[in-house]
Design an enzyme around this catalytic site. Sequence first.
Site, PDB file in Angstrom:
ATOM      1  N   ARG A  51      -3.265  -4.832  -0.471  1.00  0.00           N
ATOM      2  CA  ARG A  51      -3.680  -3.824   0.497  1.00  0.00           C
ATOM      3  C   ARG A  51      -4.141  -2.512  -0.120  1.00  0.00           C
ATOM      4  O   ARG A  51      -5.201  -1.984   0.216  1.00  0.00           O
ATOM      5  CB  ARG A  51      -2.532  -3.479   1.468  1.00  0.00           C
ATOM      6  CG  ARG A  51      -2.416  -4.332   2.664  1.00  0.00           C
ATOM      7  CD  ARG A  51      -0.965  -4.485   3.017  1.00  0.00           C
ATOM      8  NE  ARG A  51      -0.318  -5.157   1.925  1.00  0.00           N
ATOM      9  CZ  ARG A  51      -0.325  -6.496   1.777  1.00  0.00           C
ATOM     10  NH1 ARG A  51      -0.867  -7.237   2.695  1.00  0.00           N
ATOM     11  NH2 ARG A  51       0.232  -7.082   0.740  1.00  0.00           N
ATOM     12  N   THR A  52      -3.342  -1.956  -0.990  1.00  0.00           N
ATOM     13  CA  THR A  52      -3.641  -0.595  -1.449  1.00  0.00           C
ATOM     14  C   THR A  52      -4.946  -0.585  -2.249  1.00  0.00           C
ATOM     15  O   THR A  52      -5.831   0.233  -1.998  1.00  0.00           O
ATOM     16  CB  THR A  52      -2.467  -0.053  -2.289  1.00  0.00           C
ATOM     17  OG1 THR A  52      -1.259  -0.277  -1.553  1.00  0.00           O
ATOM     18  CG2 THR A  52      -2.634   1.423  -2.562  1.00  0.00           C
ATOM     19  N   LYS A  80      -3.031  -3.204 -25.092  1.00  0.00           N
ATOM     20  CA  LYS A  80      -3.106  -2.926 -26.537  1.00  0.00           C
ATOM     21  C   LYS A  80      -2.288  -1.693 -26.902  1.00  0.00           C
ATOM     22  O   LYS A  80      -2.332  -1.237 -28.040  1.00  0.00           O
ATOM     23  CB  LYS A  80      -4.566  -2.698 -26.938  1.00  0.00           C
ATOM     24  CG  LYS A  80      -5.493  -3.844 -26.638  1.00  0.00           C
ATOM     25  CD  LYS A  80      -6.930  -3.448 -27.011  1.00  0.00           C
ATOM     26  CE  LYS A  80      -7.939  -4.090 -26.097  1.00  0.00           C
ATOM     27  NZ  LYS A  80      -9.233  -3.394 -26.144  1.00  0.00           N
ATOM     28  N   ARG A 101      -1.841   2.877  -9.583  1.00  0.00           N
ATOM     29  CA  ARG A 101      -0.511   2.276  -9.347  1.00  0.00           C
ATOM     30  C   ARG A 101       0.086   1.922 -10.695  1.00  0.00           C
ATOM     31  O   ARG A 101      -0.601   1.396 -11.575  1.00  0.00           O
ATOM     32  CB  ARG A 101      -0.625   1.032  -8.479  1.00  0.00           C
ATOM     33  CG  ARG A 101       0.692   0.258  -8.401  1.00  0.00           C
ATOM     34  CD  ARG A 101       0.682  -0.820  -7.377  1.00  0.00           C
ATOM     35  NE  ARG A 101       0.679  -0.262  -6.032  1.00  0.00           N
ATOM     36  CZ  ARG A 101       0.789  -0.989  -4.924  1.00  0.00           C
ATOM     37  NH1 ARG A 101       0.901  -2.297  -4.996  1.00  0.00           N
ATOM     38  NH2 ARG A 101       0.789  -0.411  -3.737  1.00  0.00           N
ATOM     39  N   HIS A 129       5.205   6.231  -2.562  1.00  0.00           N
ATOM     40  CA  HIS A 129       3.951   5.553  -2.219  1.00  0.00           C
ATOM     41  C   HIS A 129       3.280   6.387  -1.124  1.00  0.00           C
ATOM     42  O   HIS A 129       3.221   5.980   0.043  1.00  0.00           O
ATOM     43  CB  HIS A 129       4.259   4.129  -1.743  1.00  0.00           C
ATOM     44  CG  HIS A 129       3.076   3.217  -1.643  1.00  0.00           C
ATOM     45  ND1 HIS A 129       1.749   3.651  -1.675  1.00  0.00           N
ATOM     46  CD2 HIS A 129       3.022   1.859  -1.505  1.00  0.00           C
ATOM     47  CE1 HIS A 129       0.954   2.615  -1.557  1.00  0.00           C
ATOM     48  NE2 HIS A 129       1.691   1.509  -1.461  1.00  0.00           N
TER      49      HIS A 129
HETATM   50  N1   CP Z   1       1.702  -1.893   1.197  1.00  0.00           N
HETATM   51  C1   CP Z   1       1.321  -2.129  -0.092  1.00  0.00           C
HETATM   52  O1   CP Z   1       1.453  -1.266  -0.974  1.00  0.00           O
HETATM   53  O2   CP Z   1       0.784  -3.366  -0.295  1.00  0.00           O
HETATM   54  P1   CP Z   1       0.194  -3.870  -1.682  1.00  0.00           P
HETATM   55  O3   CP Z   1       1.325  -3.947  -2.671  1.00  0.00           O
HETATM   56  O4   CP Z   1      -0.438  -5.195  -1.382  1.00  0.00           O
HETATM   57  O5   CP Z   1      -0.822  -2.831  -2.134  1.00  0.00           O
END
Ligand code: CP
Length: 304
Positions: A51-52, A80, A101, A129
């Site tokens: 999703r993100t 590396k 991320r 998040h």
């Molecule tokens: N909600 C969320 O962060 O989903 P993903 O881990 O798929 O990005």
Amino acid sequence: MRHLISPLDFSVEELDKLINLAYDIKDNPAKYAHTCDGRILATCFYEPSTRTRLSFESAMLRLGGKTLGFASADSSSAAKGESVSDTISVISGYADICAMRHPKEGAPLVASIHSTIPVINAGDGGHQHPTQTLTDLLTIHSLNGEIKNLTIGLCGDLKFGRTVHSLITALVRYENIKFILISPEELKVPSYIRQLLIDKNIPFEEVVTLDDSMSKLDILYMTRVQRERFFNEEDYLRMKDFYILDKAKMALAKENMLVLHPLPRVNEISVEVDNDPRAAYFKQAKFGVYIRMALILTLLEIEV
Ligand code: CP
């Protein structure tokens, strides 16, 4: 130049503006279709995501921009031994904005210090998040009409669930919000989140059983047990099916309670709940595109 590292990086007034911009984008997509022409979003994902990462990419493409990036540490020079600070110094020359991320808490913050482009925390370890929180706030606002006077149950892995930490951090600034924190003893919220609630005088209770709380809730925010954060598989297996929301449990809830989940789900919401009109988690995932479009425009300081 602004970054989004913590949900507190935007005031409530700024969040209102972001939500209103997201509504306008949703209602008038053509108006925004070329607002990012010539701009590039980098998605630097050192951890898996559906999703993100894809909603960020969809957001930039829908704004007329382009995207580049990597979807795992293995497919980048992190494999590396390259540091996050070196990587962002380089990416700053390739893109105009970066969503990152990382499994290590604080990595996007480190990146922001070394970056010459806006950095967005797309999830850092079990910490925060913030763009999921923007998604959650837009979902609550859209489906509930306002973000106040709510009893919110957060259920599941409240220890490692970064979406929970960010959502609580953001919501303590809204009027008359109460929390019921539903988790096994081992997966209770970290002490800094509990202390935040105490410091802000926010009513909350910590309970183990979901059934007893169902009838009190306006929103039930389910979360998966975060397998990737456990130190041993045995503990995960013991915890993973602790809560399963099914039709029988939904029968205990208010008629207008909303069920949210940041997704992915594993077993914690039975698929038989998906057709219940109160199940809002797939709508929630879609809202993530509009709010990320609004965020990109805001951080790039593009006025429409
Ligand atoms: N909600 C969320 O962060 O989903 P993903 O881990 O798929 O990005």
